[in-house]
Design a protein around this motif. Structure first.
Motif, short mmCIF file in Angstrom:
data_model
loop_
_atom_site.label_atom_id
_atom_site.label_comp_id
_atom_site.label_asym_id
_atom_site.label_seq_id
_atom_site.Cartn_x
_atom_site.Cartn_y
_atom_site.Cartn_z
N PHE A 51 0.78 -1.24 0.00
CA PHE A 51 0.00 0.00 0.00
C PHE A 51 0.81 1.29 0.00
CE2 PHE A 51 0.09 -1.64 4.40
CZ PHE A 51 0.68 -0.57 5.08
N THR A 52 2.10 1.23 0.33
CA THR A 52 2.95 2.41 0.20
C THR A 52 4.40 1.98 0.30
OG1 THR A 52 3.32 4.71 0.90
CG2 THR A 52 3.07 3.07 2.64
N ASN A 53 5.30 2.95 0.21
CA ASN A 53 6.72 2.68 0.39
C ASN A 53 7.31 3.75 1.30
OD1 ASN A 53 9.72 2.67 -0.20
ND2 ASN A 53 9.07 0.95 -1.48
N SER A 54 7.98 3.31 2.35
CA SER A 54 8.52 4.26 3.33
C SER A 54 9.63 5.12 2.75
CB SER A 54 9.05 3.50 4.56
OG SER A 54 10.10 2.61 4.19
N LEU A 73 2.94 14.85 -3.11
CA LEU A 73 3.65 13.88 -2.27
C LEU A 73 4.13 14.52 -0.98
CD1 LEU A 73 5.77 12.06 -5.01
CD2 LEU A 73 3.83 11.10 -3.74
N GLY A 74 4.47 15.80 -1.05
CA GLY A 74 4.94 16.50 0.15
C GLY A 74 3.83 16.77 1.15
N ARG A 75 2.60 16.86 0.66
CA ARG A 75 1.47 17.17 1.55
C ARG A 75 0.72 15.95 2.05
NH1 ARG A 75 -2.18 20.13 -1.51
NH2 ARG A 75 -0.97 19.79 -3.41
N TYR A 76 0.91 14.81 1.40
CA TYR A 76 0.31 13.56 1.90
C TYR A 76 1.37 12.47 1.77
CZ TYR A 76 -3.12 10.08 3.17
OH TYR A 76 -3.80 9.07 3.84
N SER A 77 1.98 12.14 2.89
CA SER A 77 3.15 11.27 2.91
C SER A 77 2.78 9.82 3.22
CB SER A 77 4.11 11.77 3.99
OG SER A 77 3.54 11.55 5.28
N PRO A 78 3.74 8.90 3.07
CA PRO A 78 3.51 7.52 3.49
C PRO A 78 3.10 7.44 4.96
CG PRO A 78 5.47 7.62 2.13
CD PRO A 78 5.04 9.04 2.37
N GLN A 79 3.68 8.30 5.78
CA GLN A 79 3.35 8.29 7.21
C GLN A 79 1.89 8.65 7.44
OE1 GLN A 79 6.23 9.63 5.88
NE2 GLN A 79 7.33 7.78 6.55
N ILE A 82 0.00 5.48 6.58
CA ILE A 82 0.27 4.49 7.63
C ILE A 82 -0.56 4.80 8.87
CG2 ILE A 82 2.03 3.62 9.23
CD1 ILE A 82 4.07 4.07 6.93
N ALA A 83 -0.67 6.07 9.20
CA ALA A 83 -1.47 6.46 10.37
C ALA A 83 -2.93 6.08 10.17
CB ALA A 83 -1.35 7.97 10.60
N LEU A 84 -3.42 6.22 8.94
CA LEU A 84 -4.80 5.83 8.63
C LEU A 84 -4.96 4.32 8.80
CD1 LEU A 84 -7.61 6.63 7.53
CD2 LEU A 84 -6.68 6.32 5.21
N VAL A 85 -4.02 3.57 8.25
CA VAL A 85 -4.05 2.10 8.36
C VAL A 85 -4.00 1.67 9.83
CG1 VAL A 85 -2.72 0.01 7.87
CG2 VAL A 85 -3.10 1.70 6.06
N ASP A 86 -3.10 2.28 10.58
CA ASP A 86 -2.97 1.95 12.01
C ASP A 86 -4.25 2.26 12.77
OD1 ASP A 86 -0.38 1.08 11.65
OD2 ASP A 86 0.55 2.92 12.39
N GLY A 87 -4.91 3.34 12.37
CA GLY A 87 -6.14 3.74 13.04
C GLY A 87 -7.26 2.72 12.89
N MET A 112 -11.39 -0.25 4.47
CA MET A 112 -11.03 0.98 5.19
C MET A 112 -11.43 2.22 4.40
SD MET A 112 -7.17 2.32 6.09
CE MET A 112 -6.86 2.72 4.35
N LEU A 113 -11.13 2.25 3.12
CA LEU A 113 -11.46 3.40 2.29
C LEU A 113 -12.97 3.60 2.19
CD1 LEU A 113 -8.79 2.87 -0.51
CD2 LEU A 113 -8.79 4.67 1.23
#
Length: 389
Positions: A51-54, A73-79, A82-87, A112-113
């Motif tokens: 789903f993404t690449n760190s 990419l600068g305004r919506y990062s892998p992190q 990941i936070a959404l997935v973790d949530g 999730m989506l």
């Protein structure tokens, strides 16, 4: 019902855009001719969705404008993803080179989506779009014989890669209809085919080995796989995005090893050894045998002049293949090219010539490396457009 925006395509980018825009209290109609959303998500990563690449950085994306992707990419990062997935309590693991996969199933990402979408988002699935037009500041989309209107339209129907999943060139046809330029599309992250003398390597079908693959100045160091049609594996898929018809690619079958030094030292230490036996120490036996036969270095190492061994070693470190093509969109993971970024705002993904027309995801001329980069572009470009619809 009146809609604020119609999104065409319920893949990764379309789902994310609908969710994000819906959370801004926008009334969204999400349309897809497929009978269920996120079909490409479901098959990705062997069903576990990479789903993404760190390691996501703009330099790992190809585009006629290499700077275009930086803003989104600068305004919506892998992190952020990941936070959404973790949530949602979705457990995941990291494989090689920053690739993140679900521990369970890709269906968790789709679920999730969908869960992220508020009631202001309406899904219309399983019916083809028969017409799209624009007049008097509104877009009209005909689907299932019914015309729907909205002041904003988002093109998120992807490219023609993997047609068996329902992929088409619809996005490009629609973009052209609205006067947007298209950068010539071609298959990317795709196996390469071999012809001529290289056809004999097809006999190695199923054999894989760590390699360093070069095309021009671009290099990837990962596994390569011989197939019944040519070459595949992560290194080949990566380099395919940079390869053009007629060009050669070079494969180093002994990455990190100076083959010349290895051969000369082996000649001194094991004079009765053969090139094949030396290669057997580093490569699968079938591959070692085929390469040794092609090098035509017969007899023991002691029988060979140093110059001949060095020539063979240089070939092992840069074995040139001239692919005669690719396996096409049927086997391509993504499409290179697409809607010209020069026609879009890099901040909002909105067309410069037609107000409230947006394009996101694979439909746009931004293509990432193998390993979760293209999903990250889908999430990021969708988030950028969702802030503007």
């Amino acid at each position: 019902m009146n809609y604020d925006a119609i999104i065409l395509g319920a893949g990764a980018a379309g789902l994310m855009c609908a969710a994000k825009a819906g959370q801004r209290e926008r009334r969204i109609l999400l349309i897809d001719h497929a009978d269920e959303p996120g079909k490409k998500i479901l098959i990705s990563g062997g069903g576990r969705c990479n789903f993404t690449n760190s390691g996501t950085v703009p330099e790992r994306f190809l585009s006629a404008n290499p700077h275009f992707a930086k803003s989104a990419l600068g305004r919506y990062s892998p992190q952020d993803f990941i936070a959404l997935v973790d949530g949602y309590g979705i457990t995941w693991h990291e494989k090689t080179l920053g690739q993140l996969f679900c521990d369970g199933s890709a269906r968790q990402i789709v679920a999730m989506l969908l869960e992220e979408m508020p009631d202001s988002v309406t899904l219309n699935l399983g019916e083809p779009i028969t017409d799209v037009s624009h007049s008097d500041g509104k877009f009209a989309v005909t689907v299932g014989g019914v015309v729907r209107h909205a002041p904003s339209l988002v093109i998120a129907t992807g490219g023609p890669s993997i047609p068996k999943m329902g992929a088409t060139s619809f996005a490009y046809d629609l973009a052209r209809k609205f006067g947007l330029k298209i950068i010539e599309p071609r298959p990317a992250l795709v196996p390469l085919t071999l012809g001529g003398e290289d056809v004999l390597f097809r006999e190695l079908s199923g054999v894989a080995a760590p390699t360093r693959v070069r095309c021009g100045k671009t290099v990837f160091e990962e596994a390569s796989l011989f197939t019944h049609r040519g070459l595949s594996g992560p290194a080949i898929l990566q380099i395919s995005s940079y390869w053009r018809h007629g060009e050669a690619i070079g494969i180093d079958f002994l990455p990190g090893i100076d083959a010349s030094t290895t051969m000369i030292e082996a000649k001194r230490a094991r004079p009765k050894a053969t090139v094949r036996s030396i290669l057997n120490d580093h490569l699968p036996a079938r591959l070692a045998g085929e390469l040794a036969e092609r090098l035509s270095v017969t007899g023991t190492l002691a029988d060979q002049a140093d110059r001949r061994l060095i020539e063979a070693a240089h070939q092992l470190n840069d074995w040139c293949f001239k692919p005669n093509g690719t396996e096409g969109y049927a086997k391509a993971e993504v499409t290179l090219g697409g809607i010209d970024t020069a026609t879009l705002s890099q901040r909002t993904m909105e067309a410069k010539s037609i107000a409230r027309l947006f394009a996101i995801g694979e439909a746009v001329d931004v293509t990432g490396w193998l390993g979760g980069y293209n999903f990250q572009w889908a999430w990021a470009s969708a988030a950028a457009a969702a802030e503007a619809v």
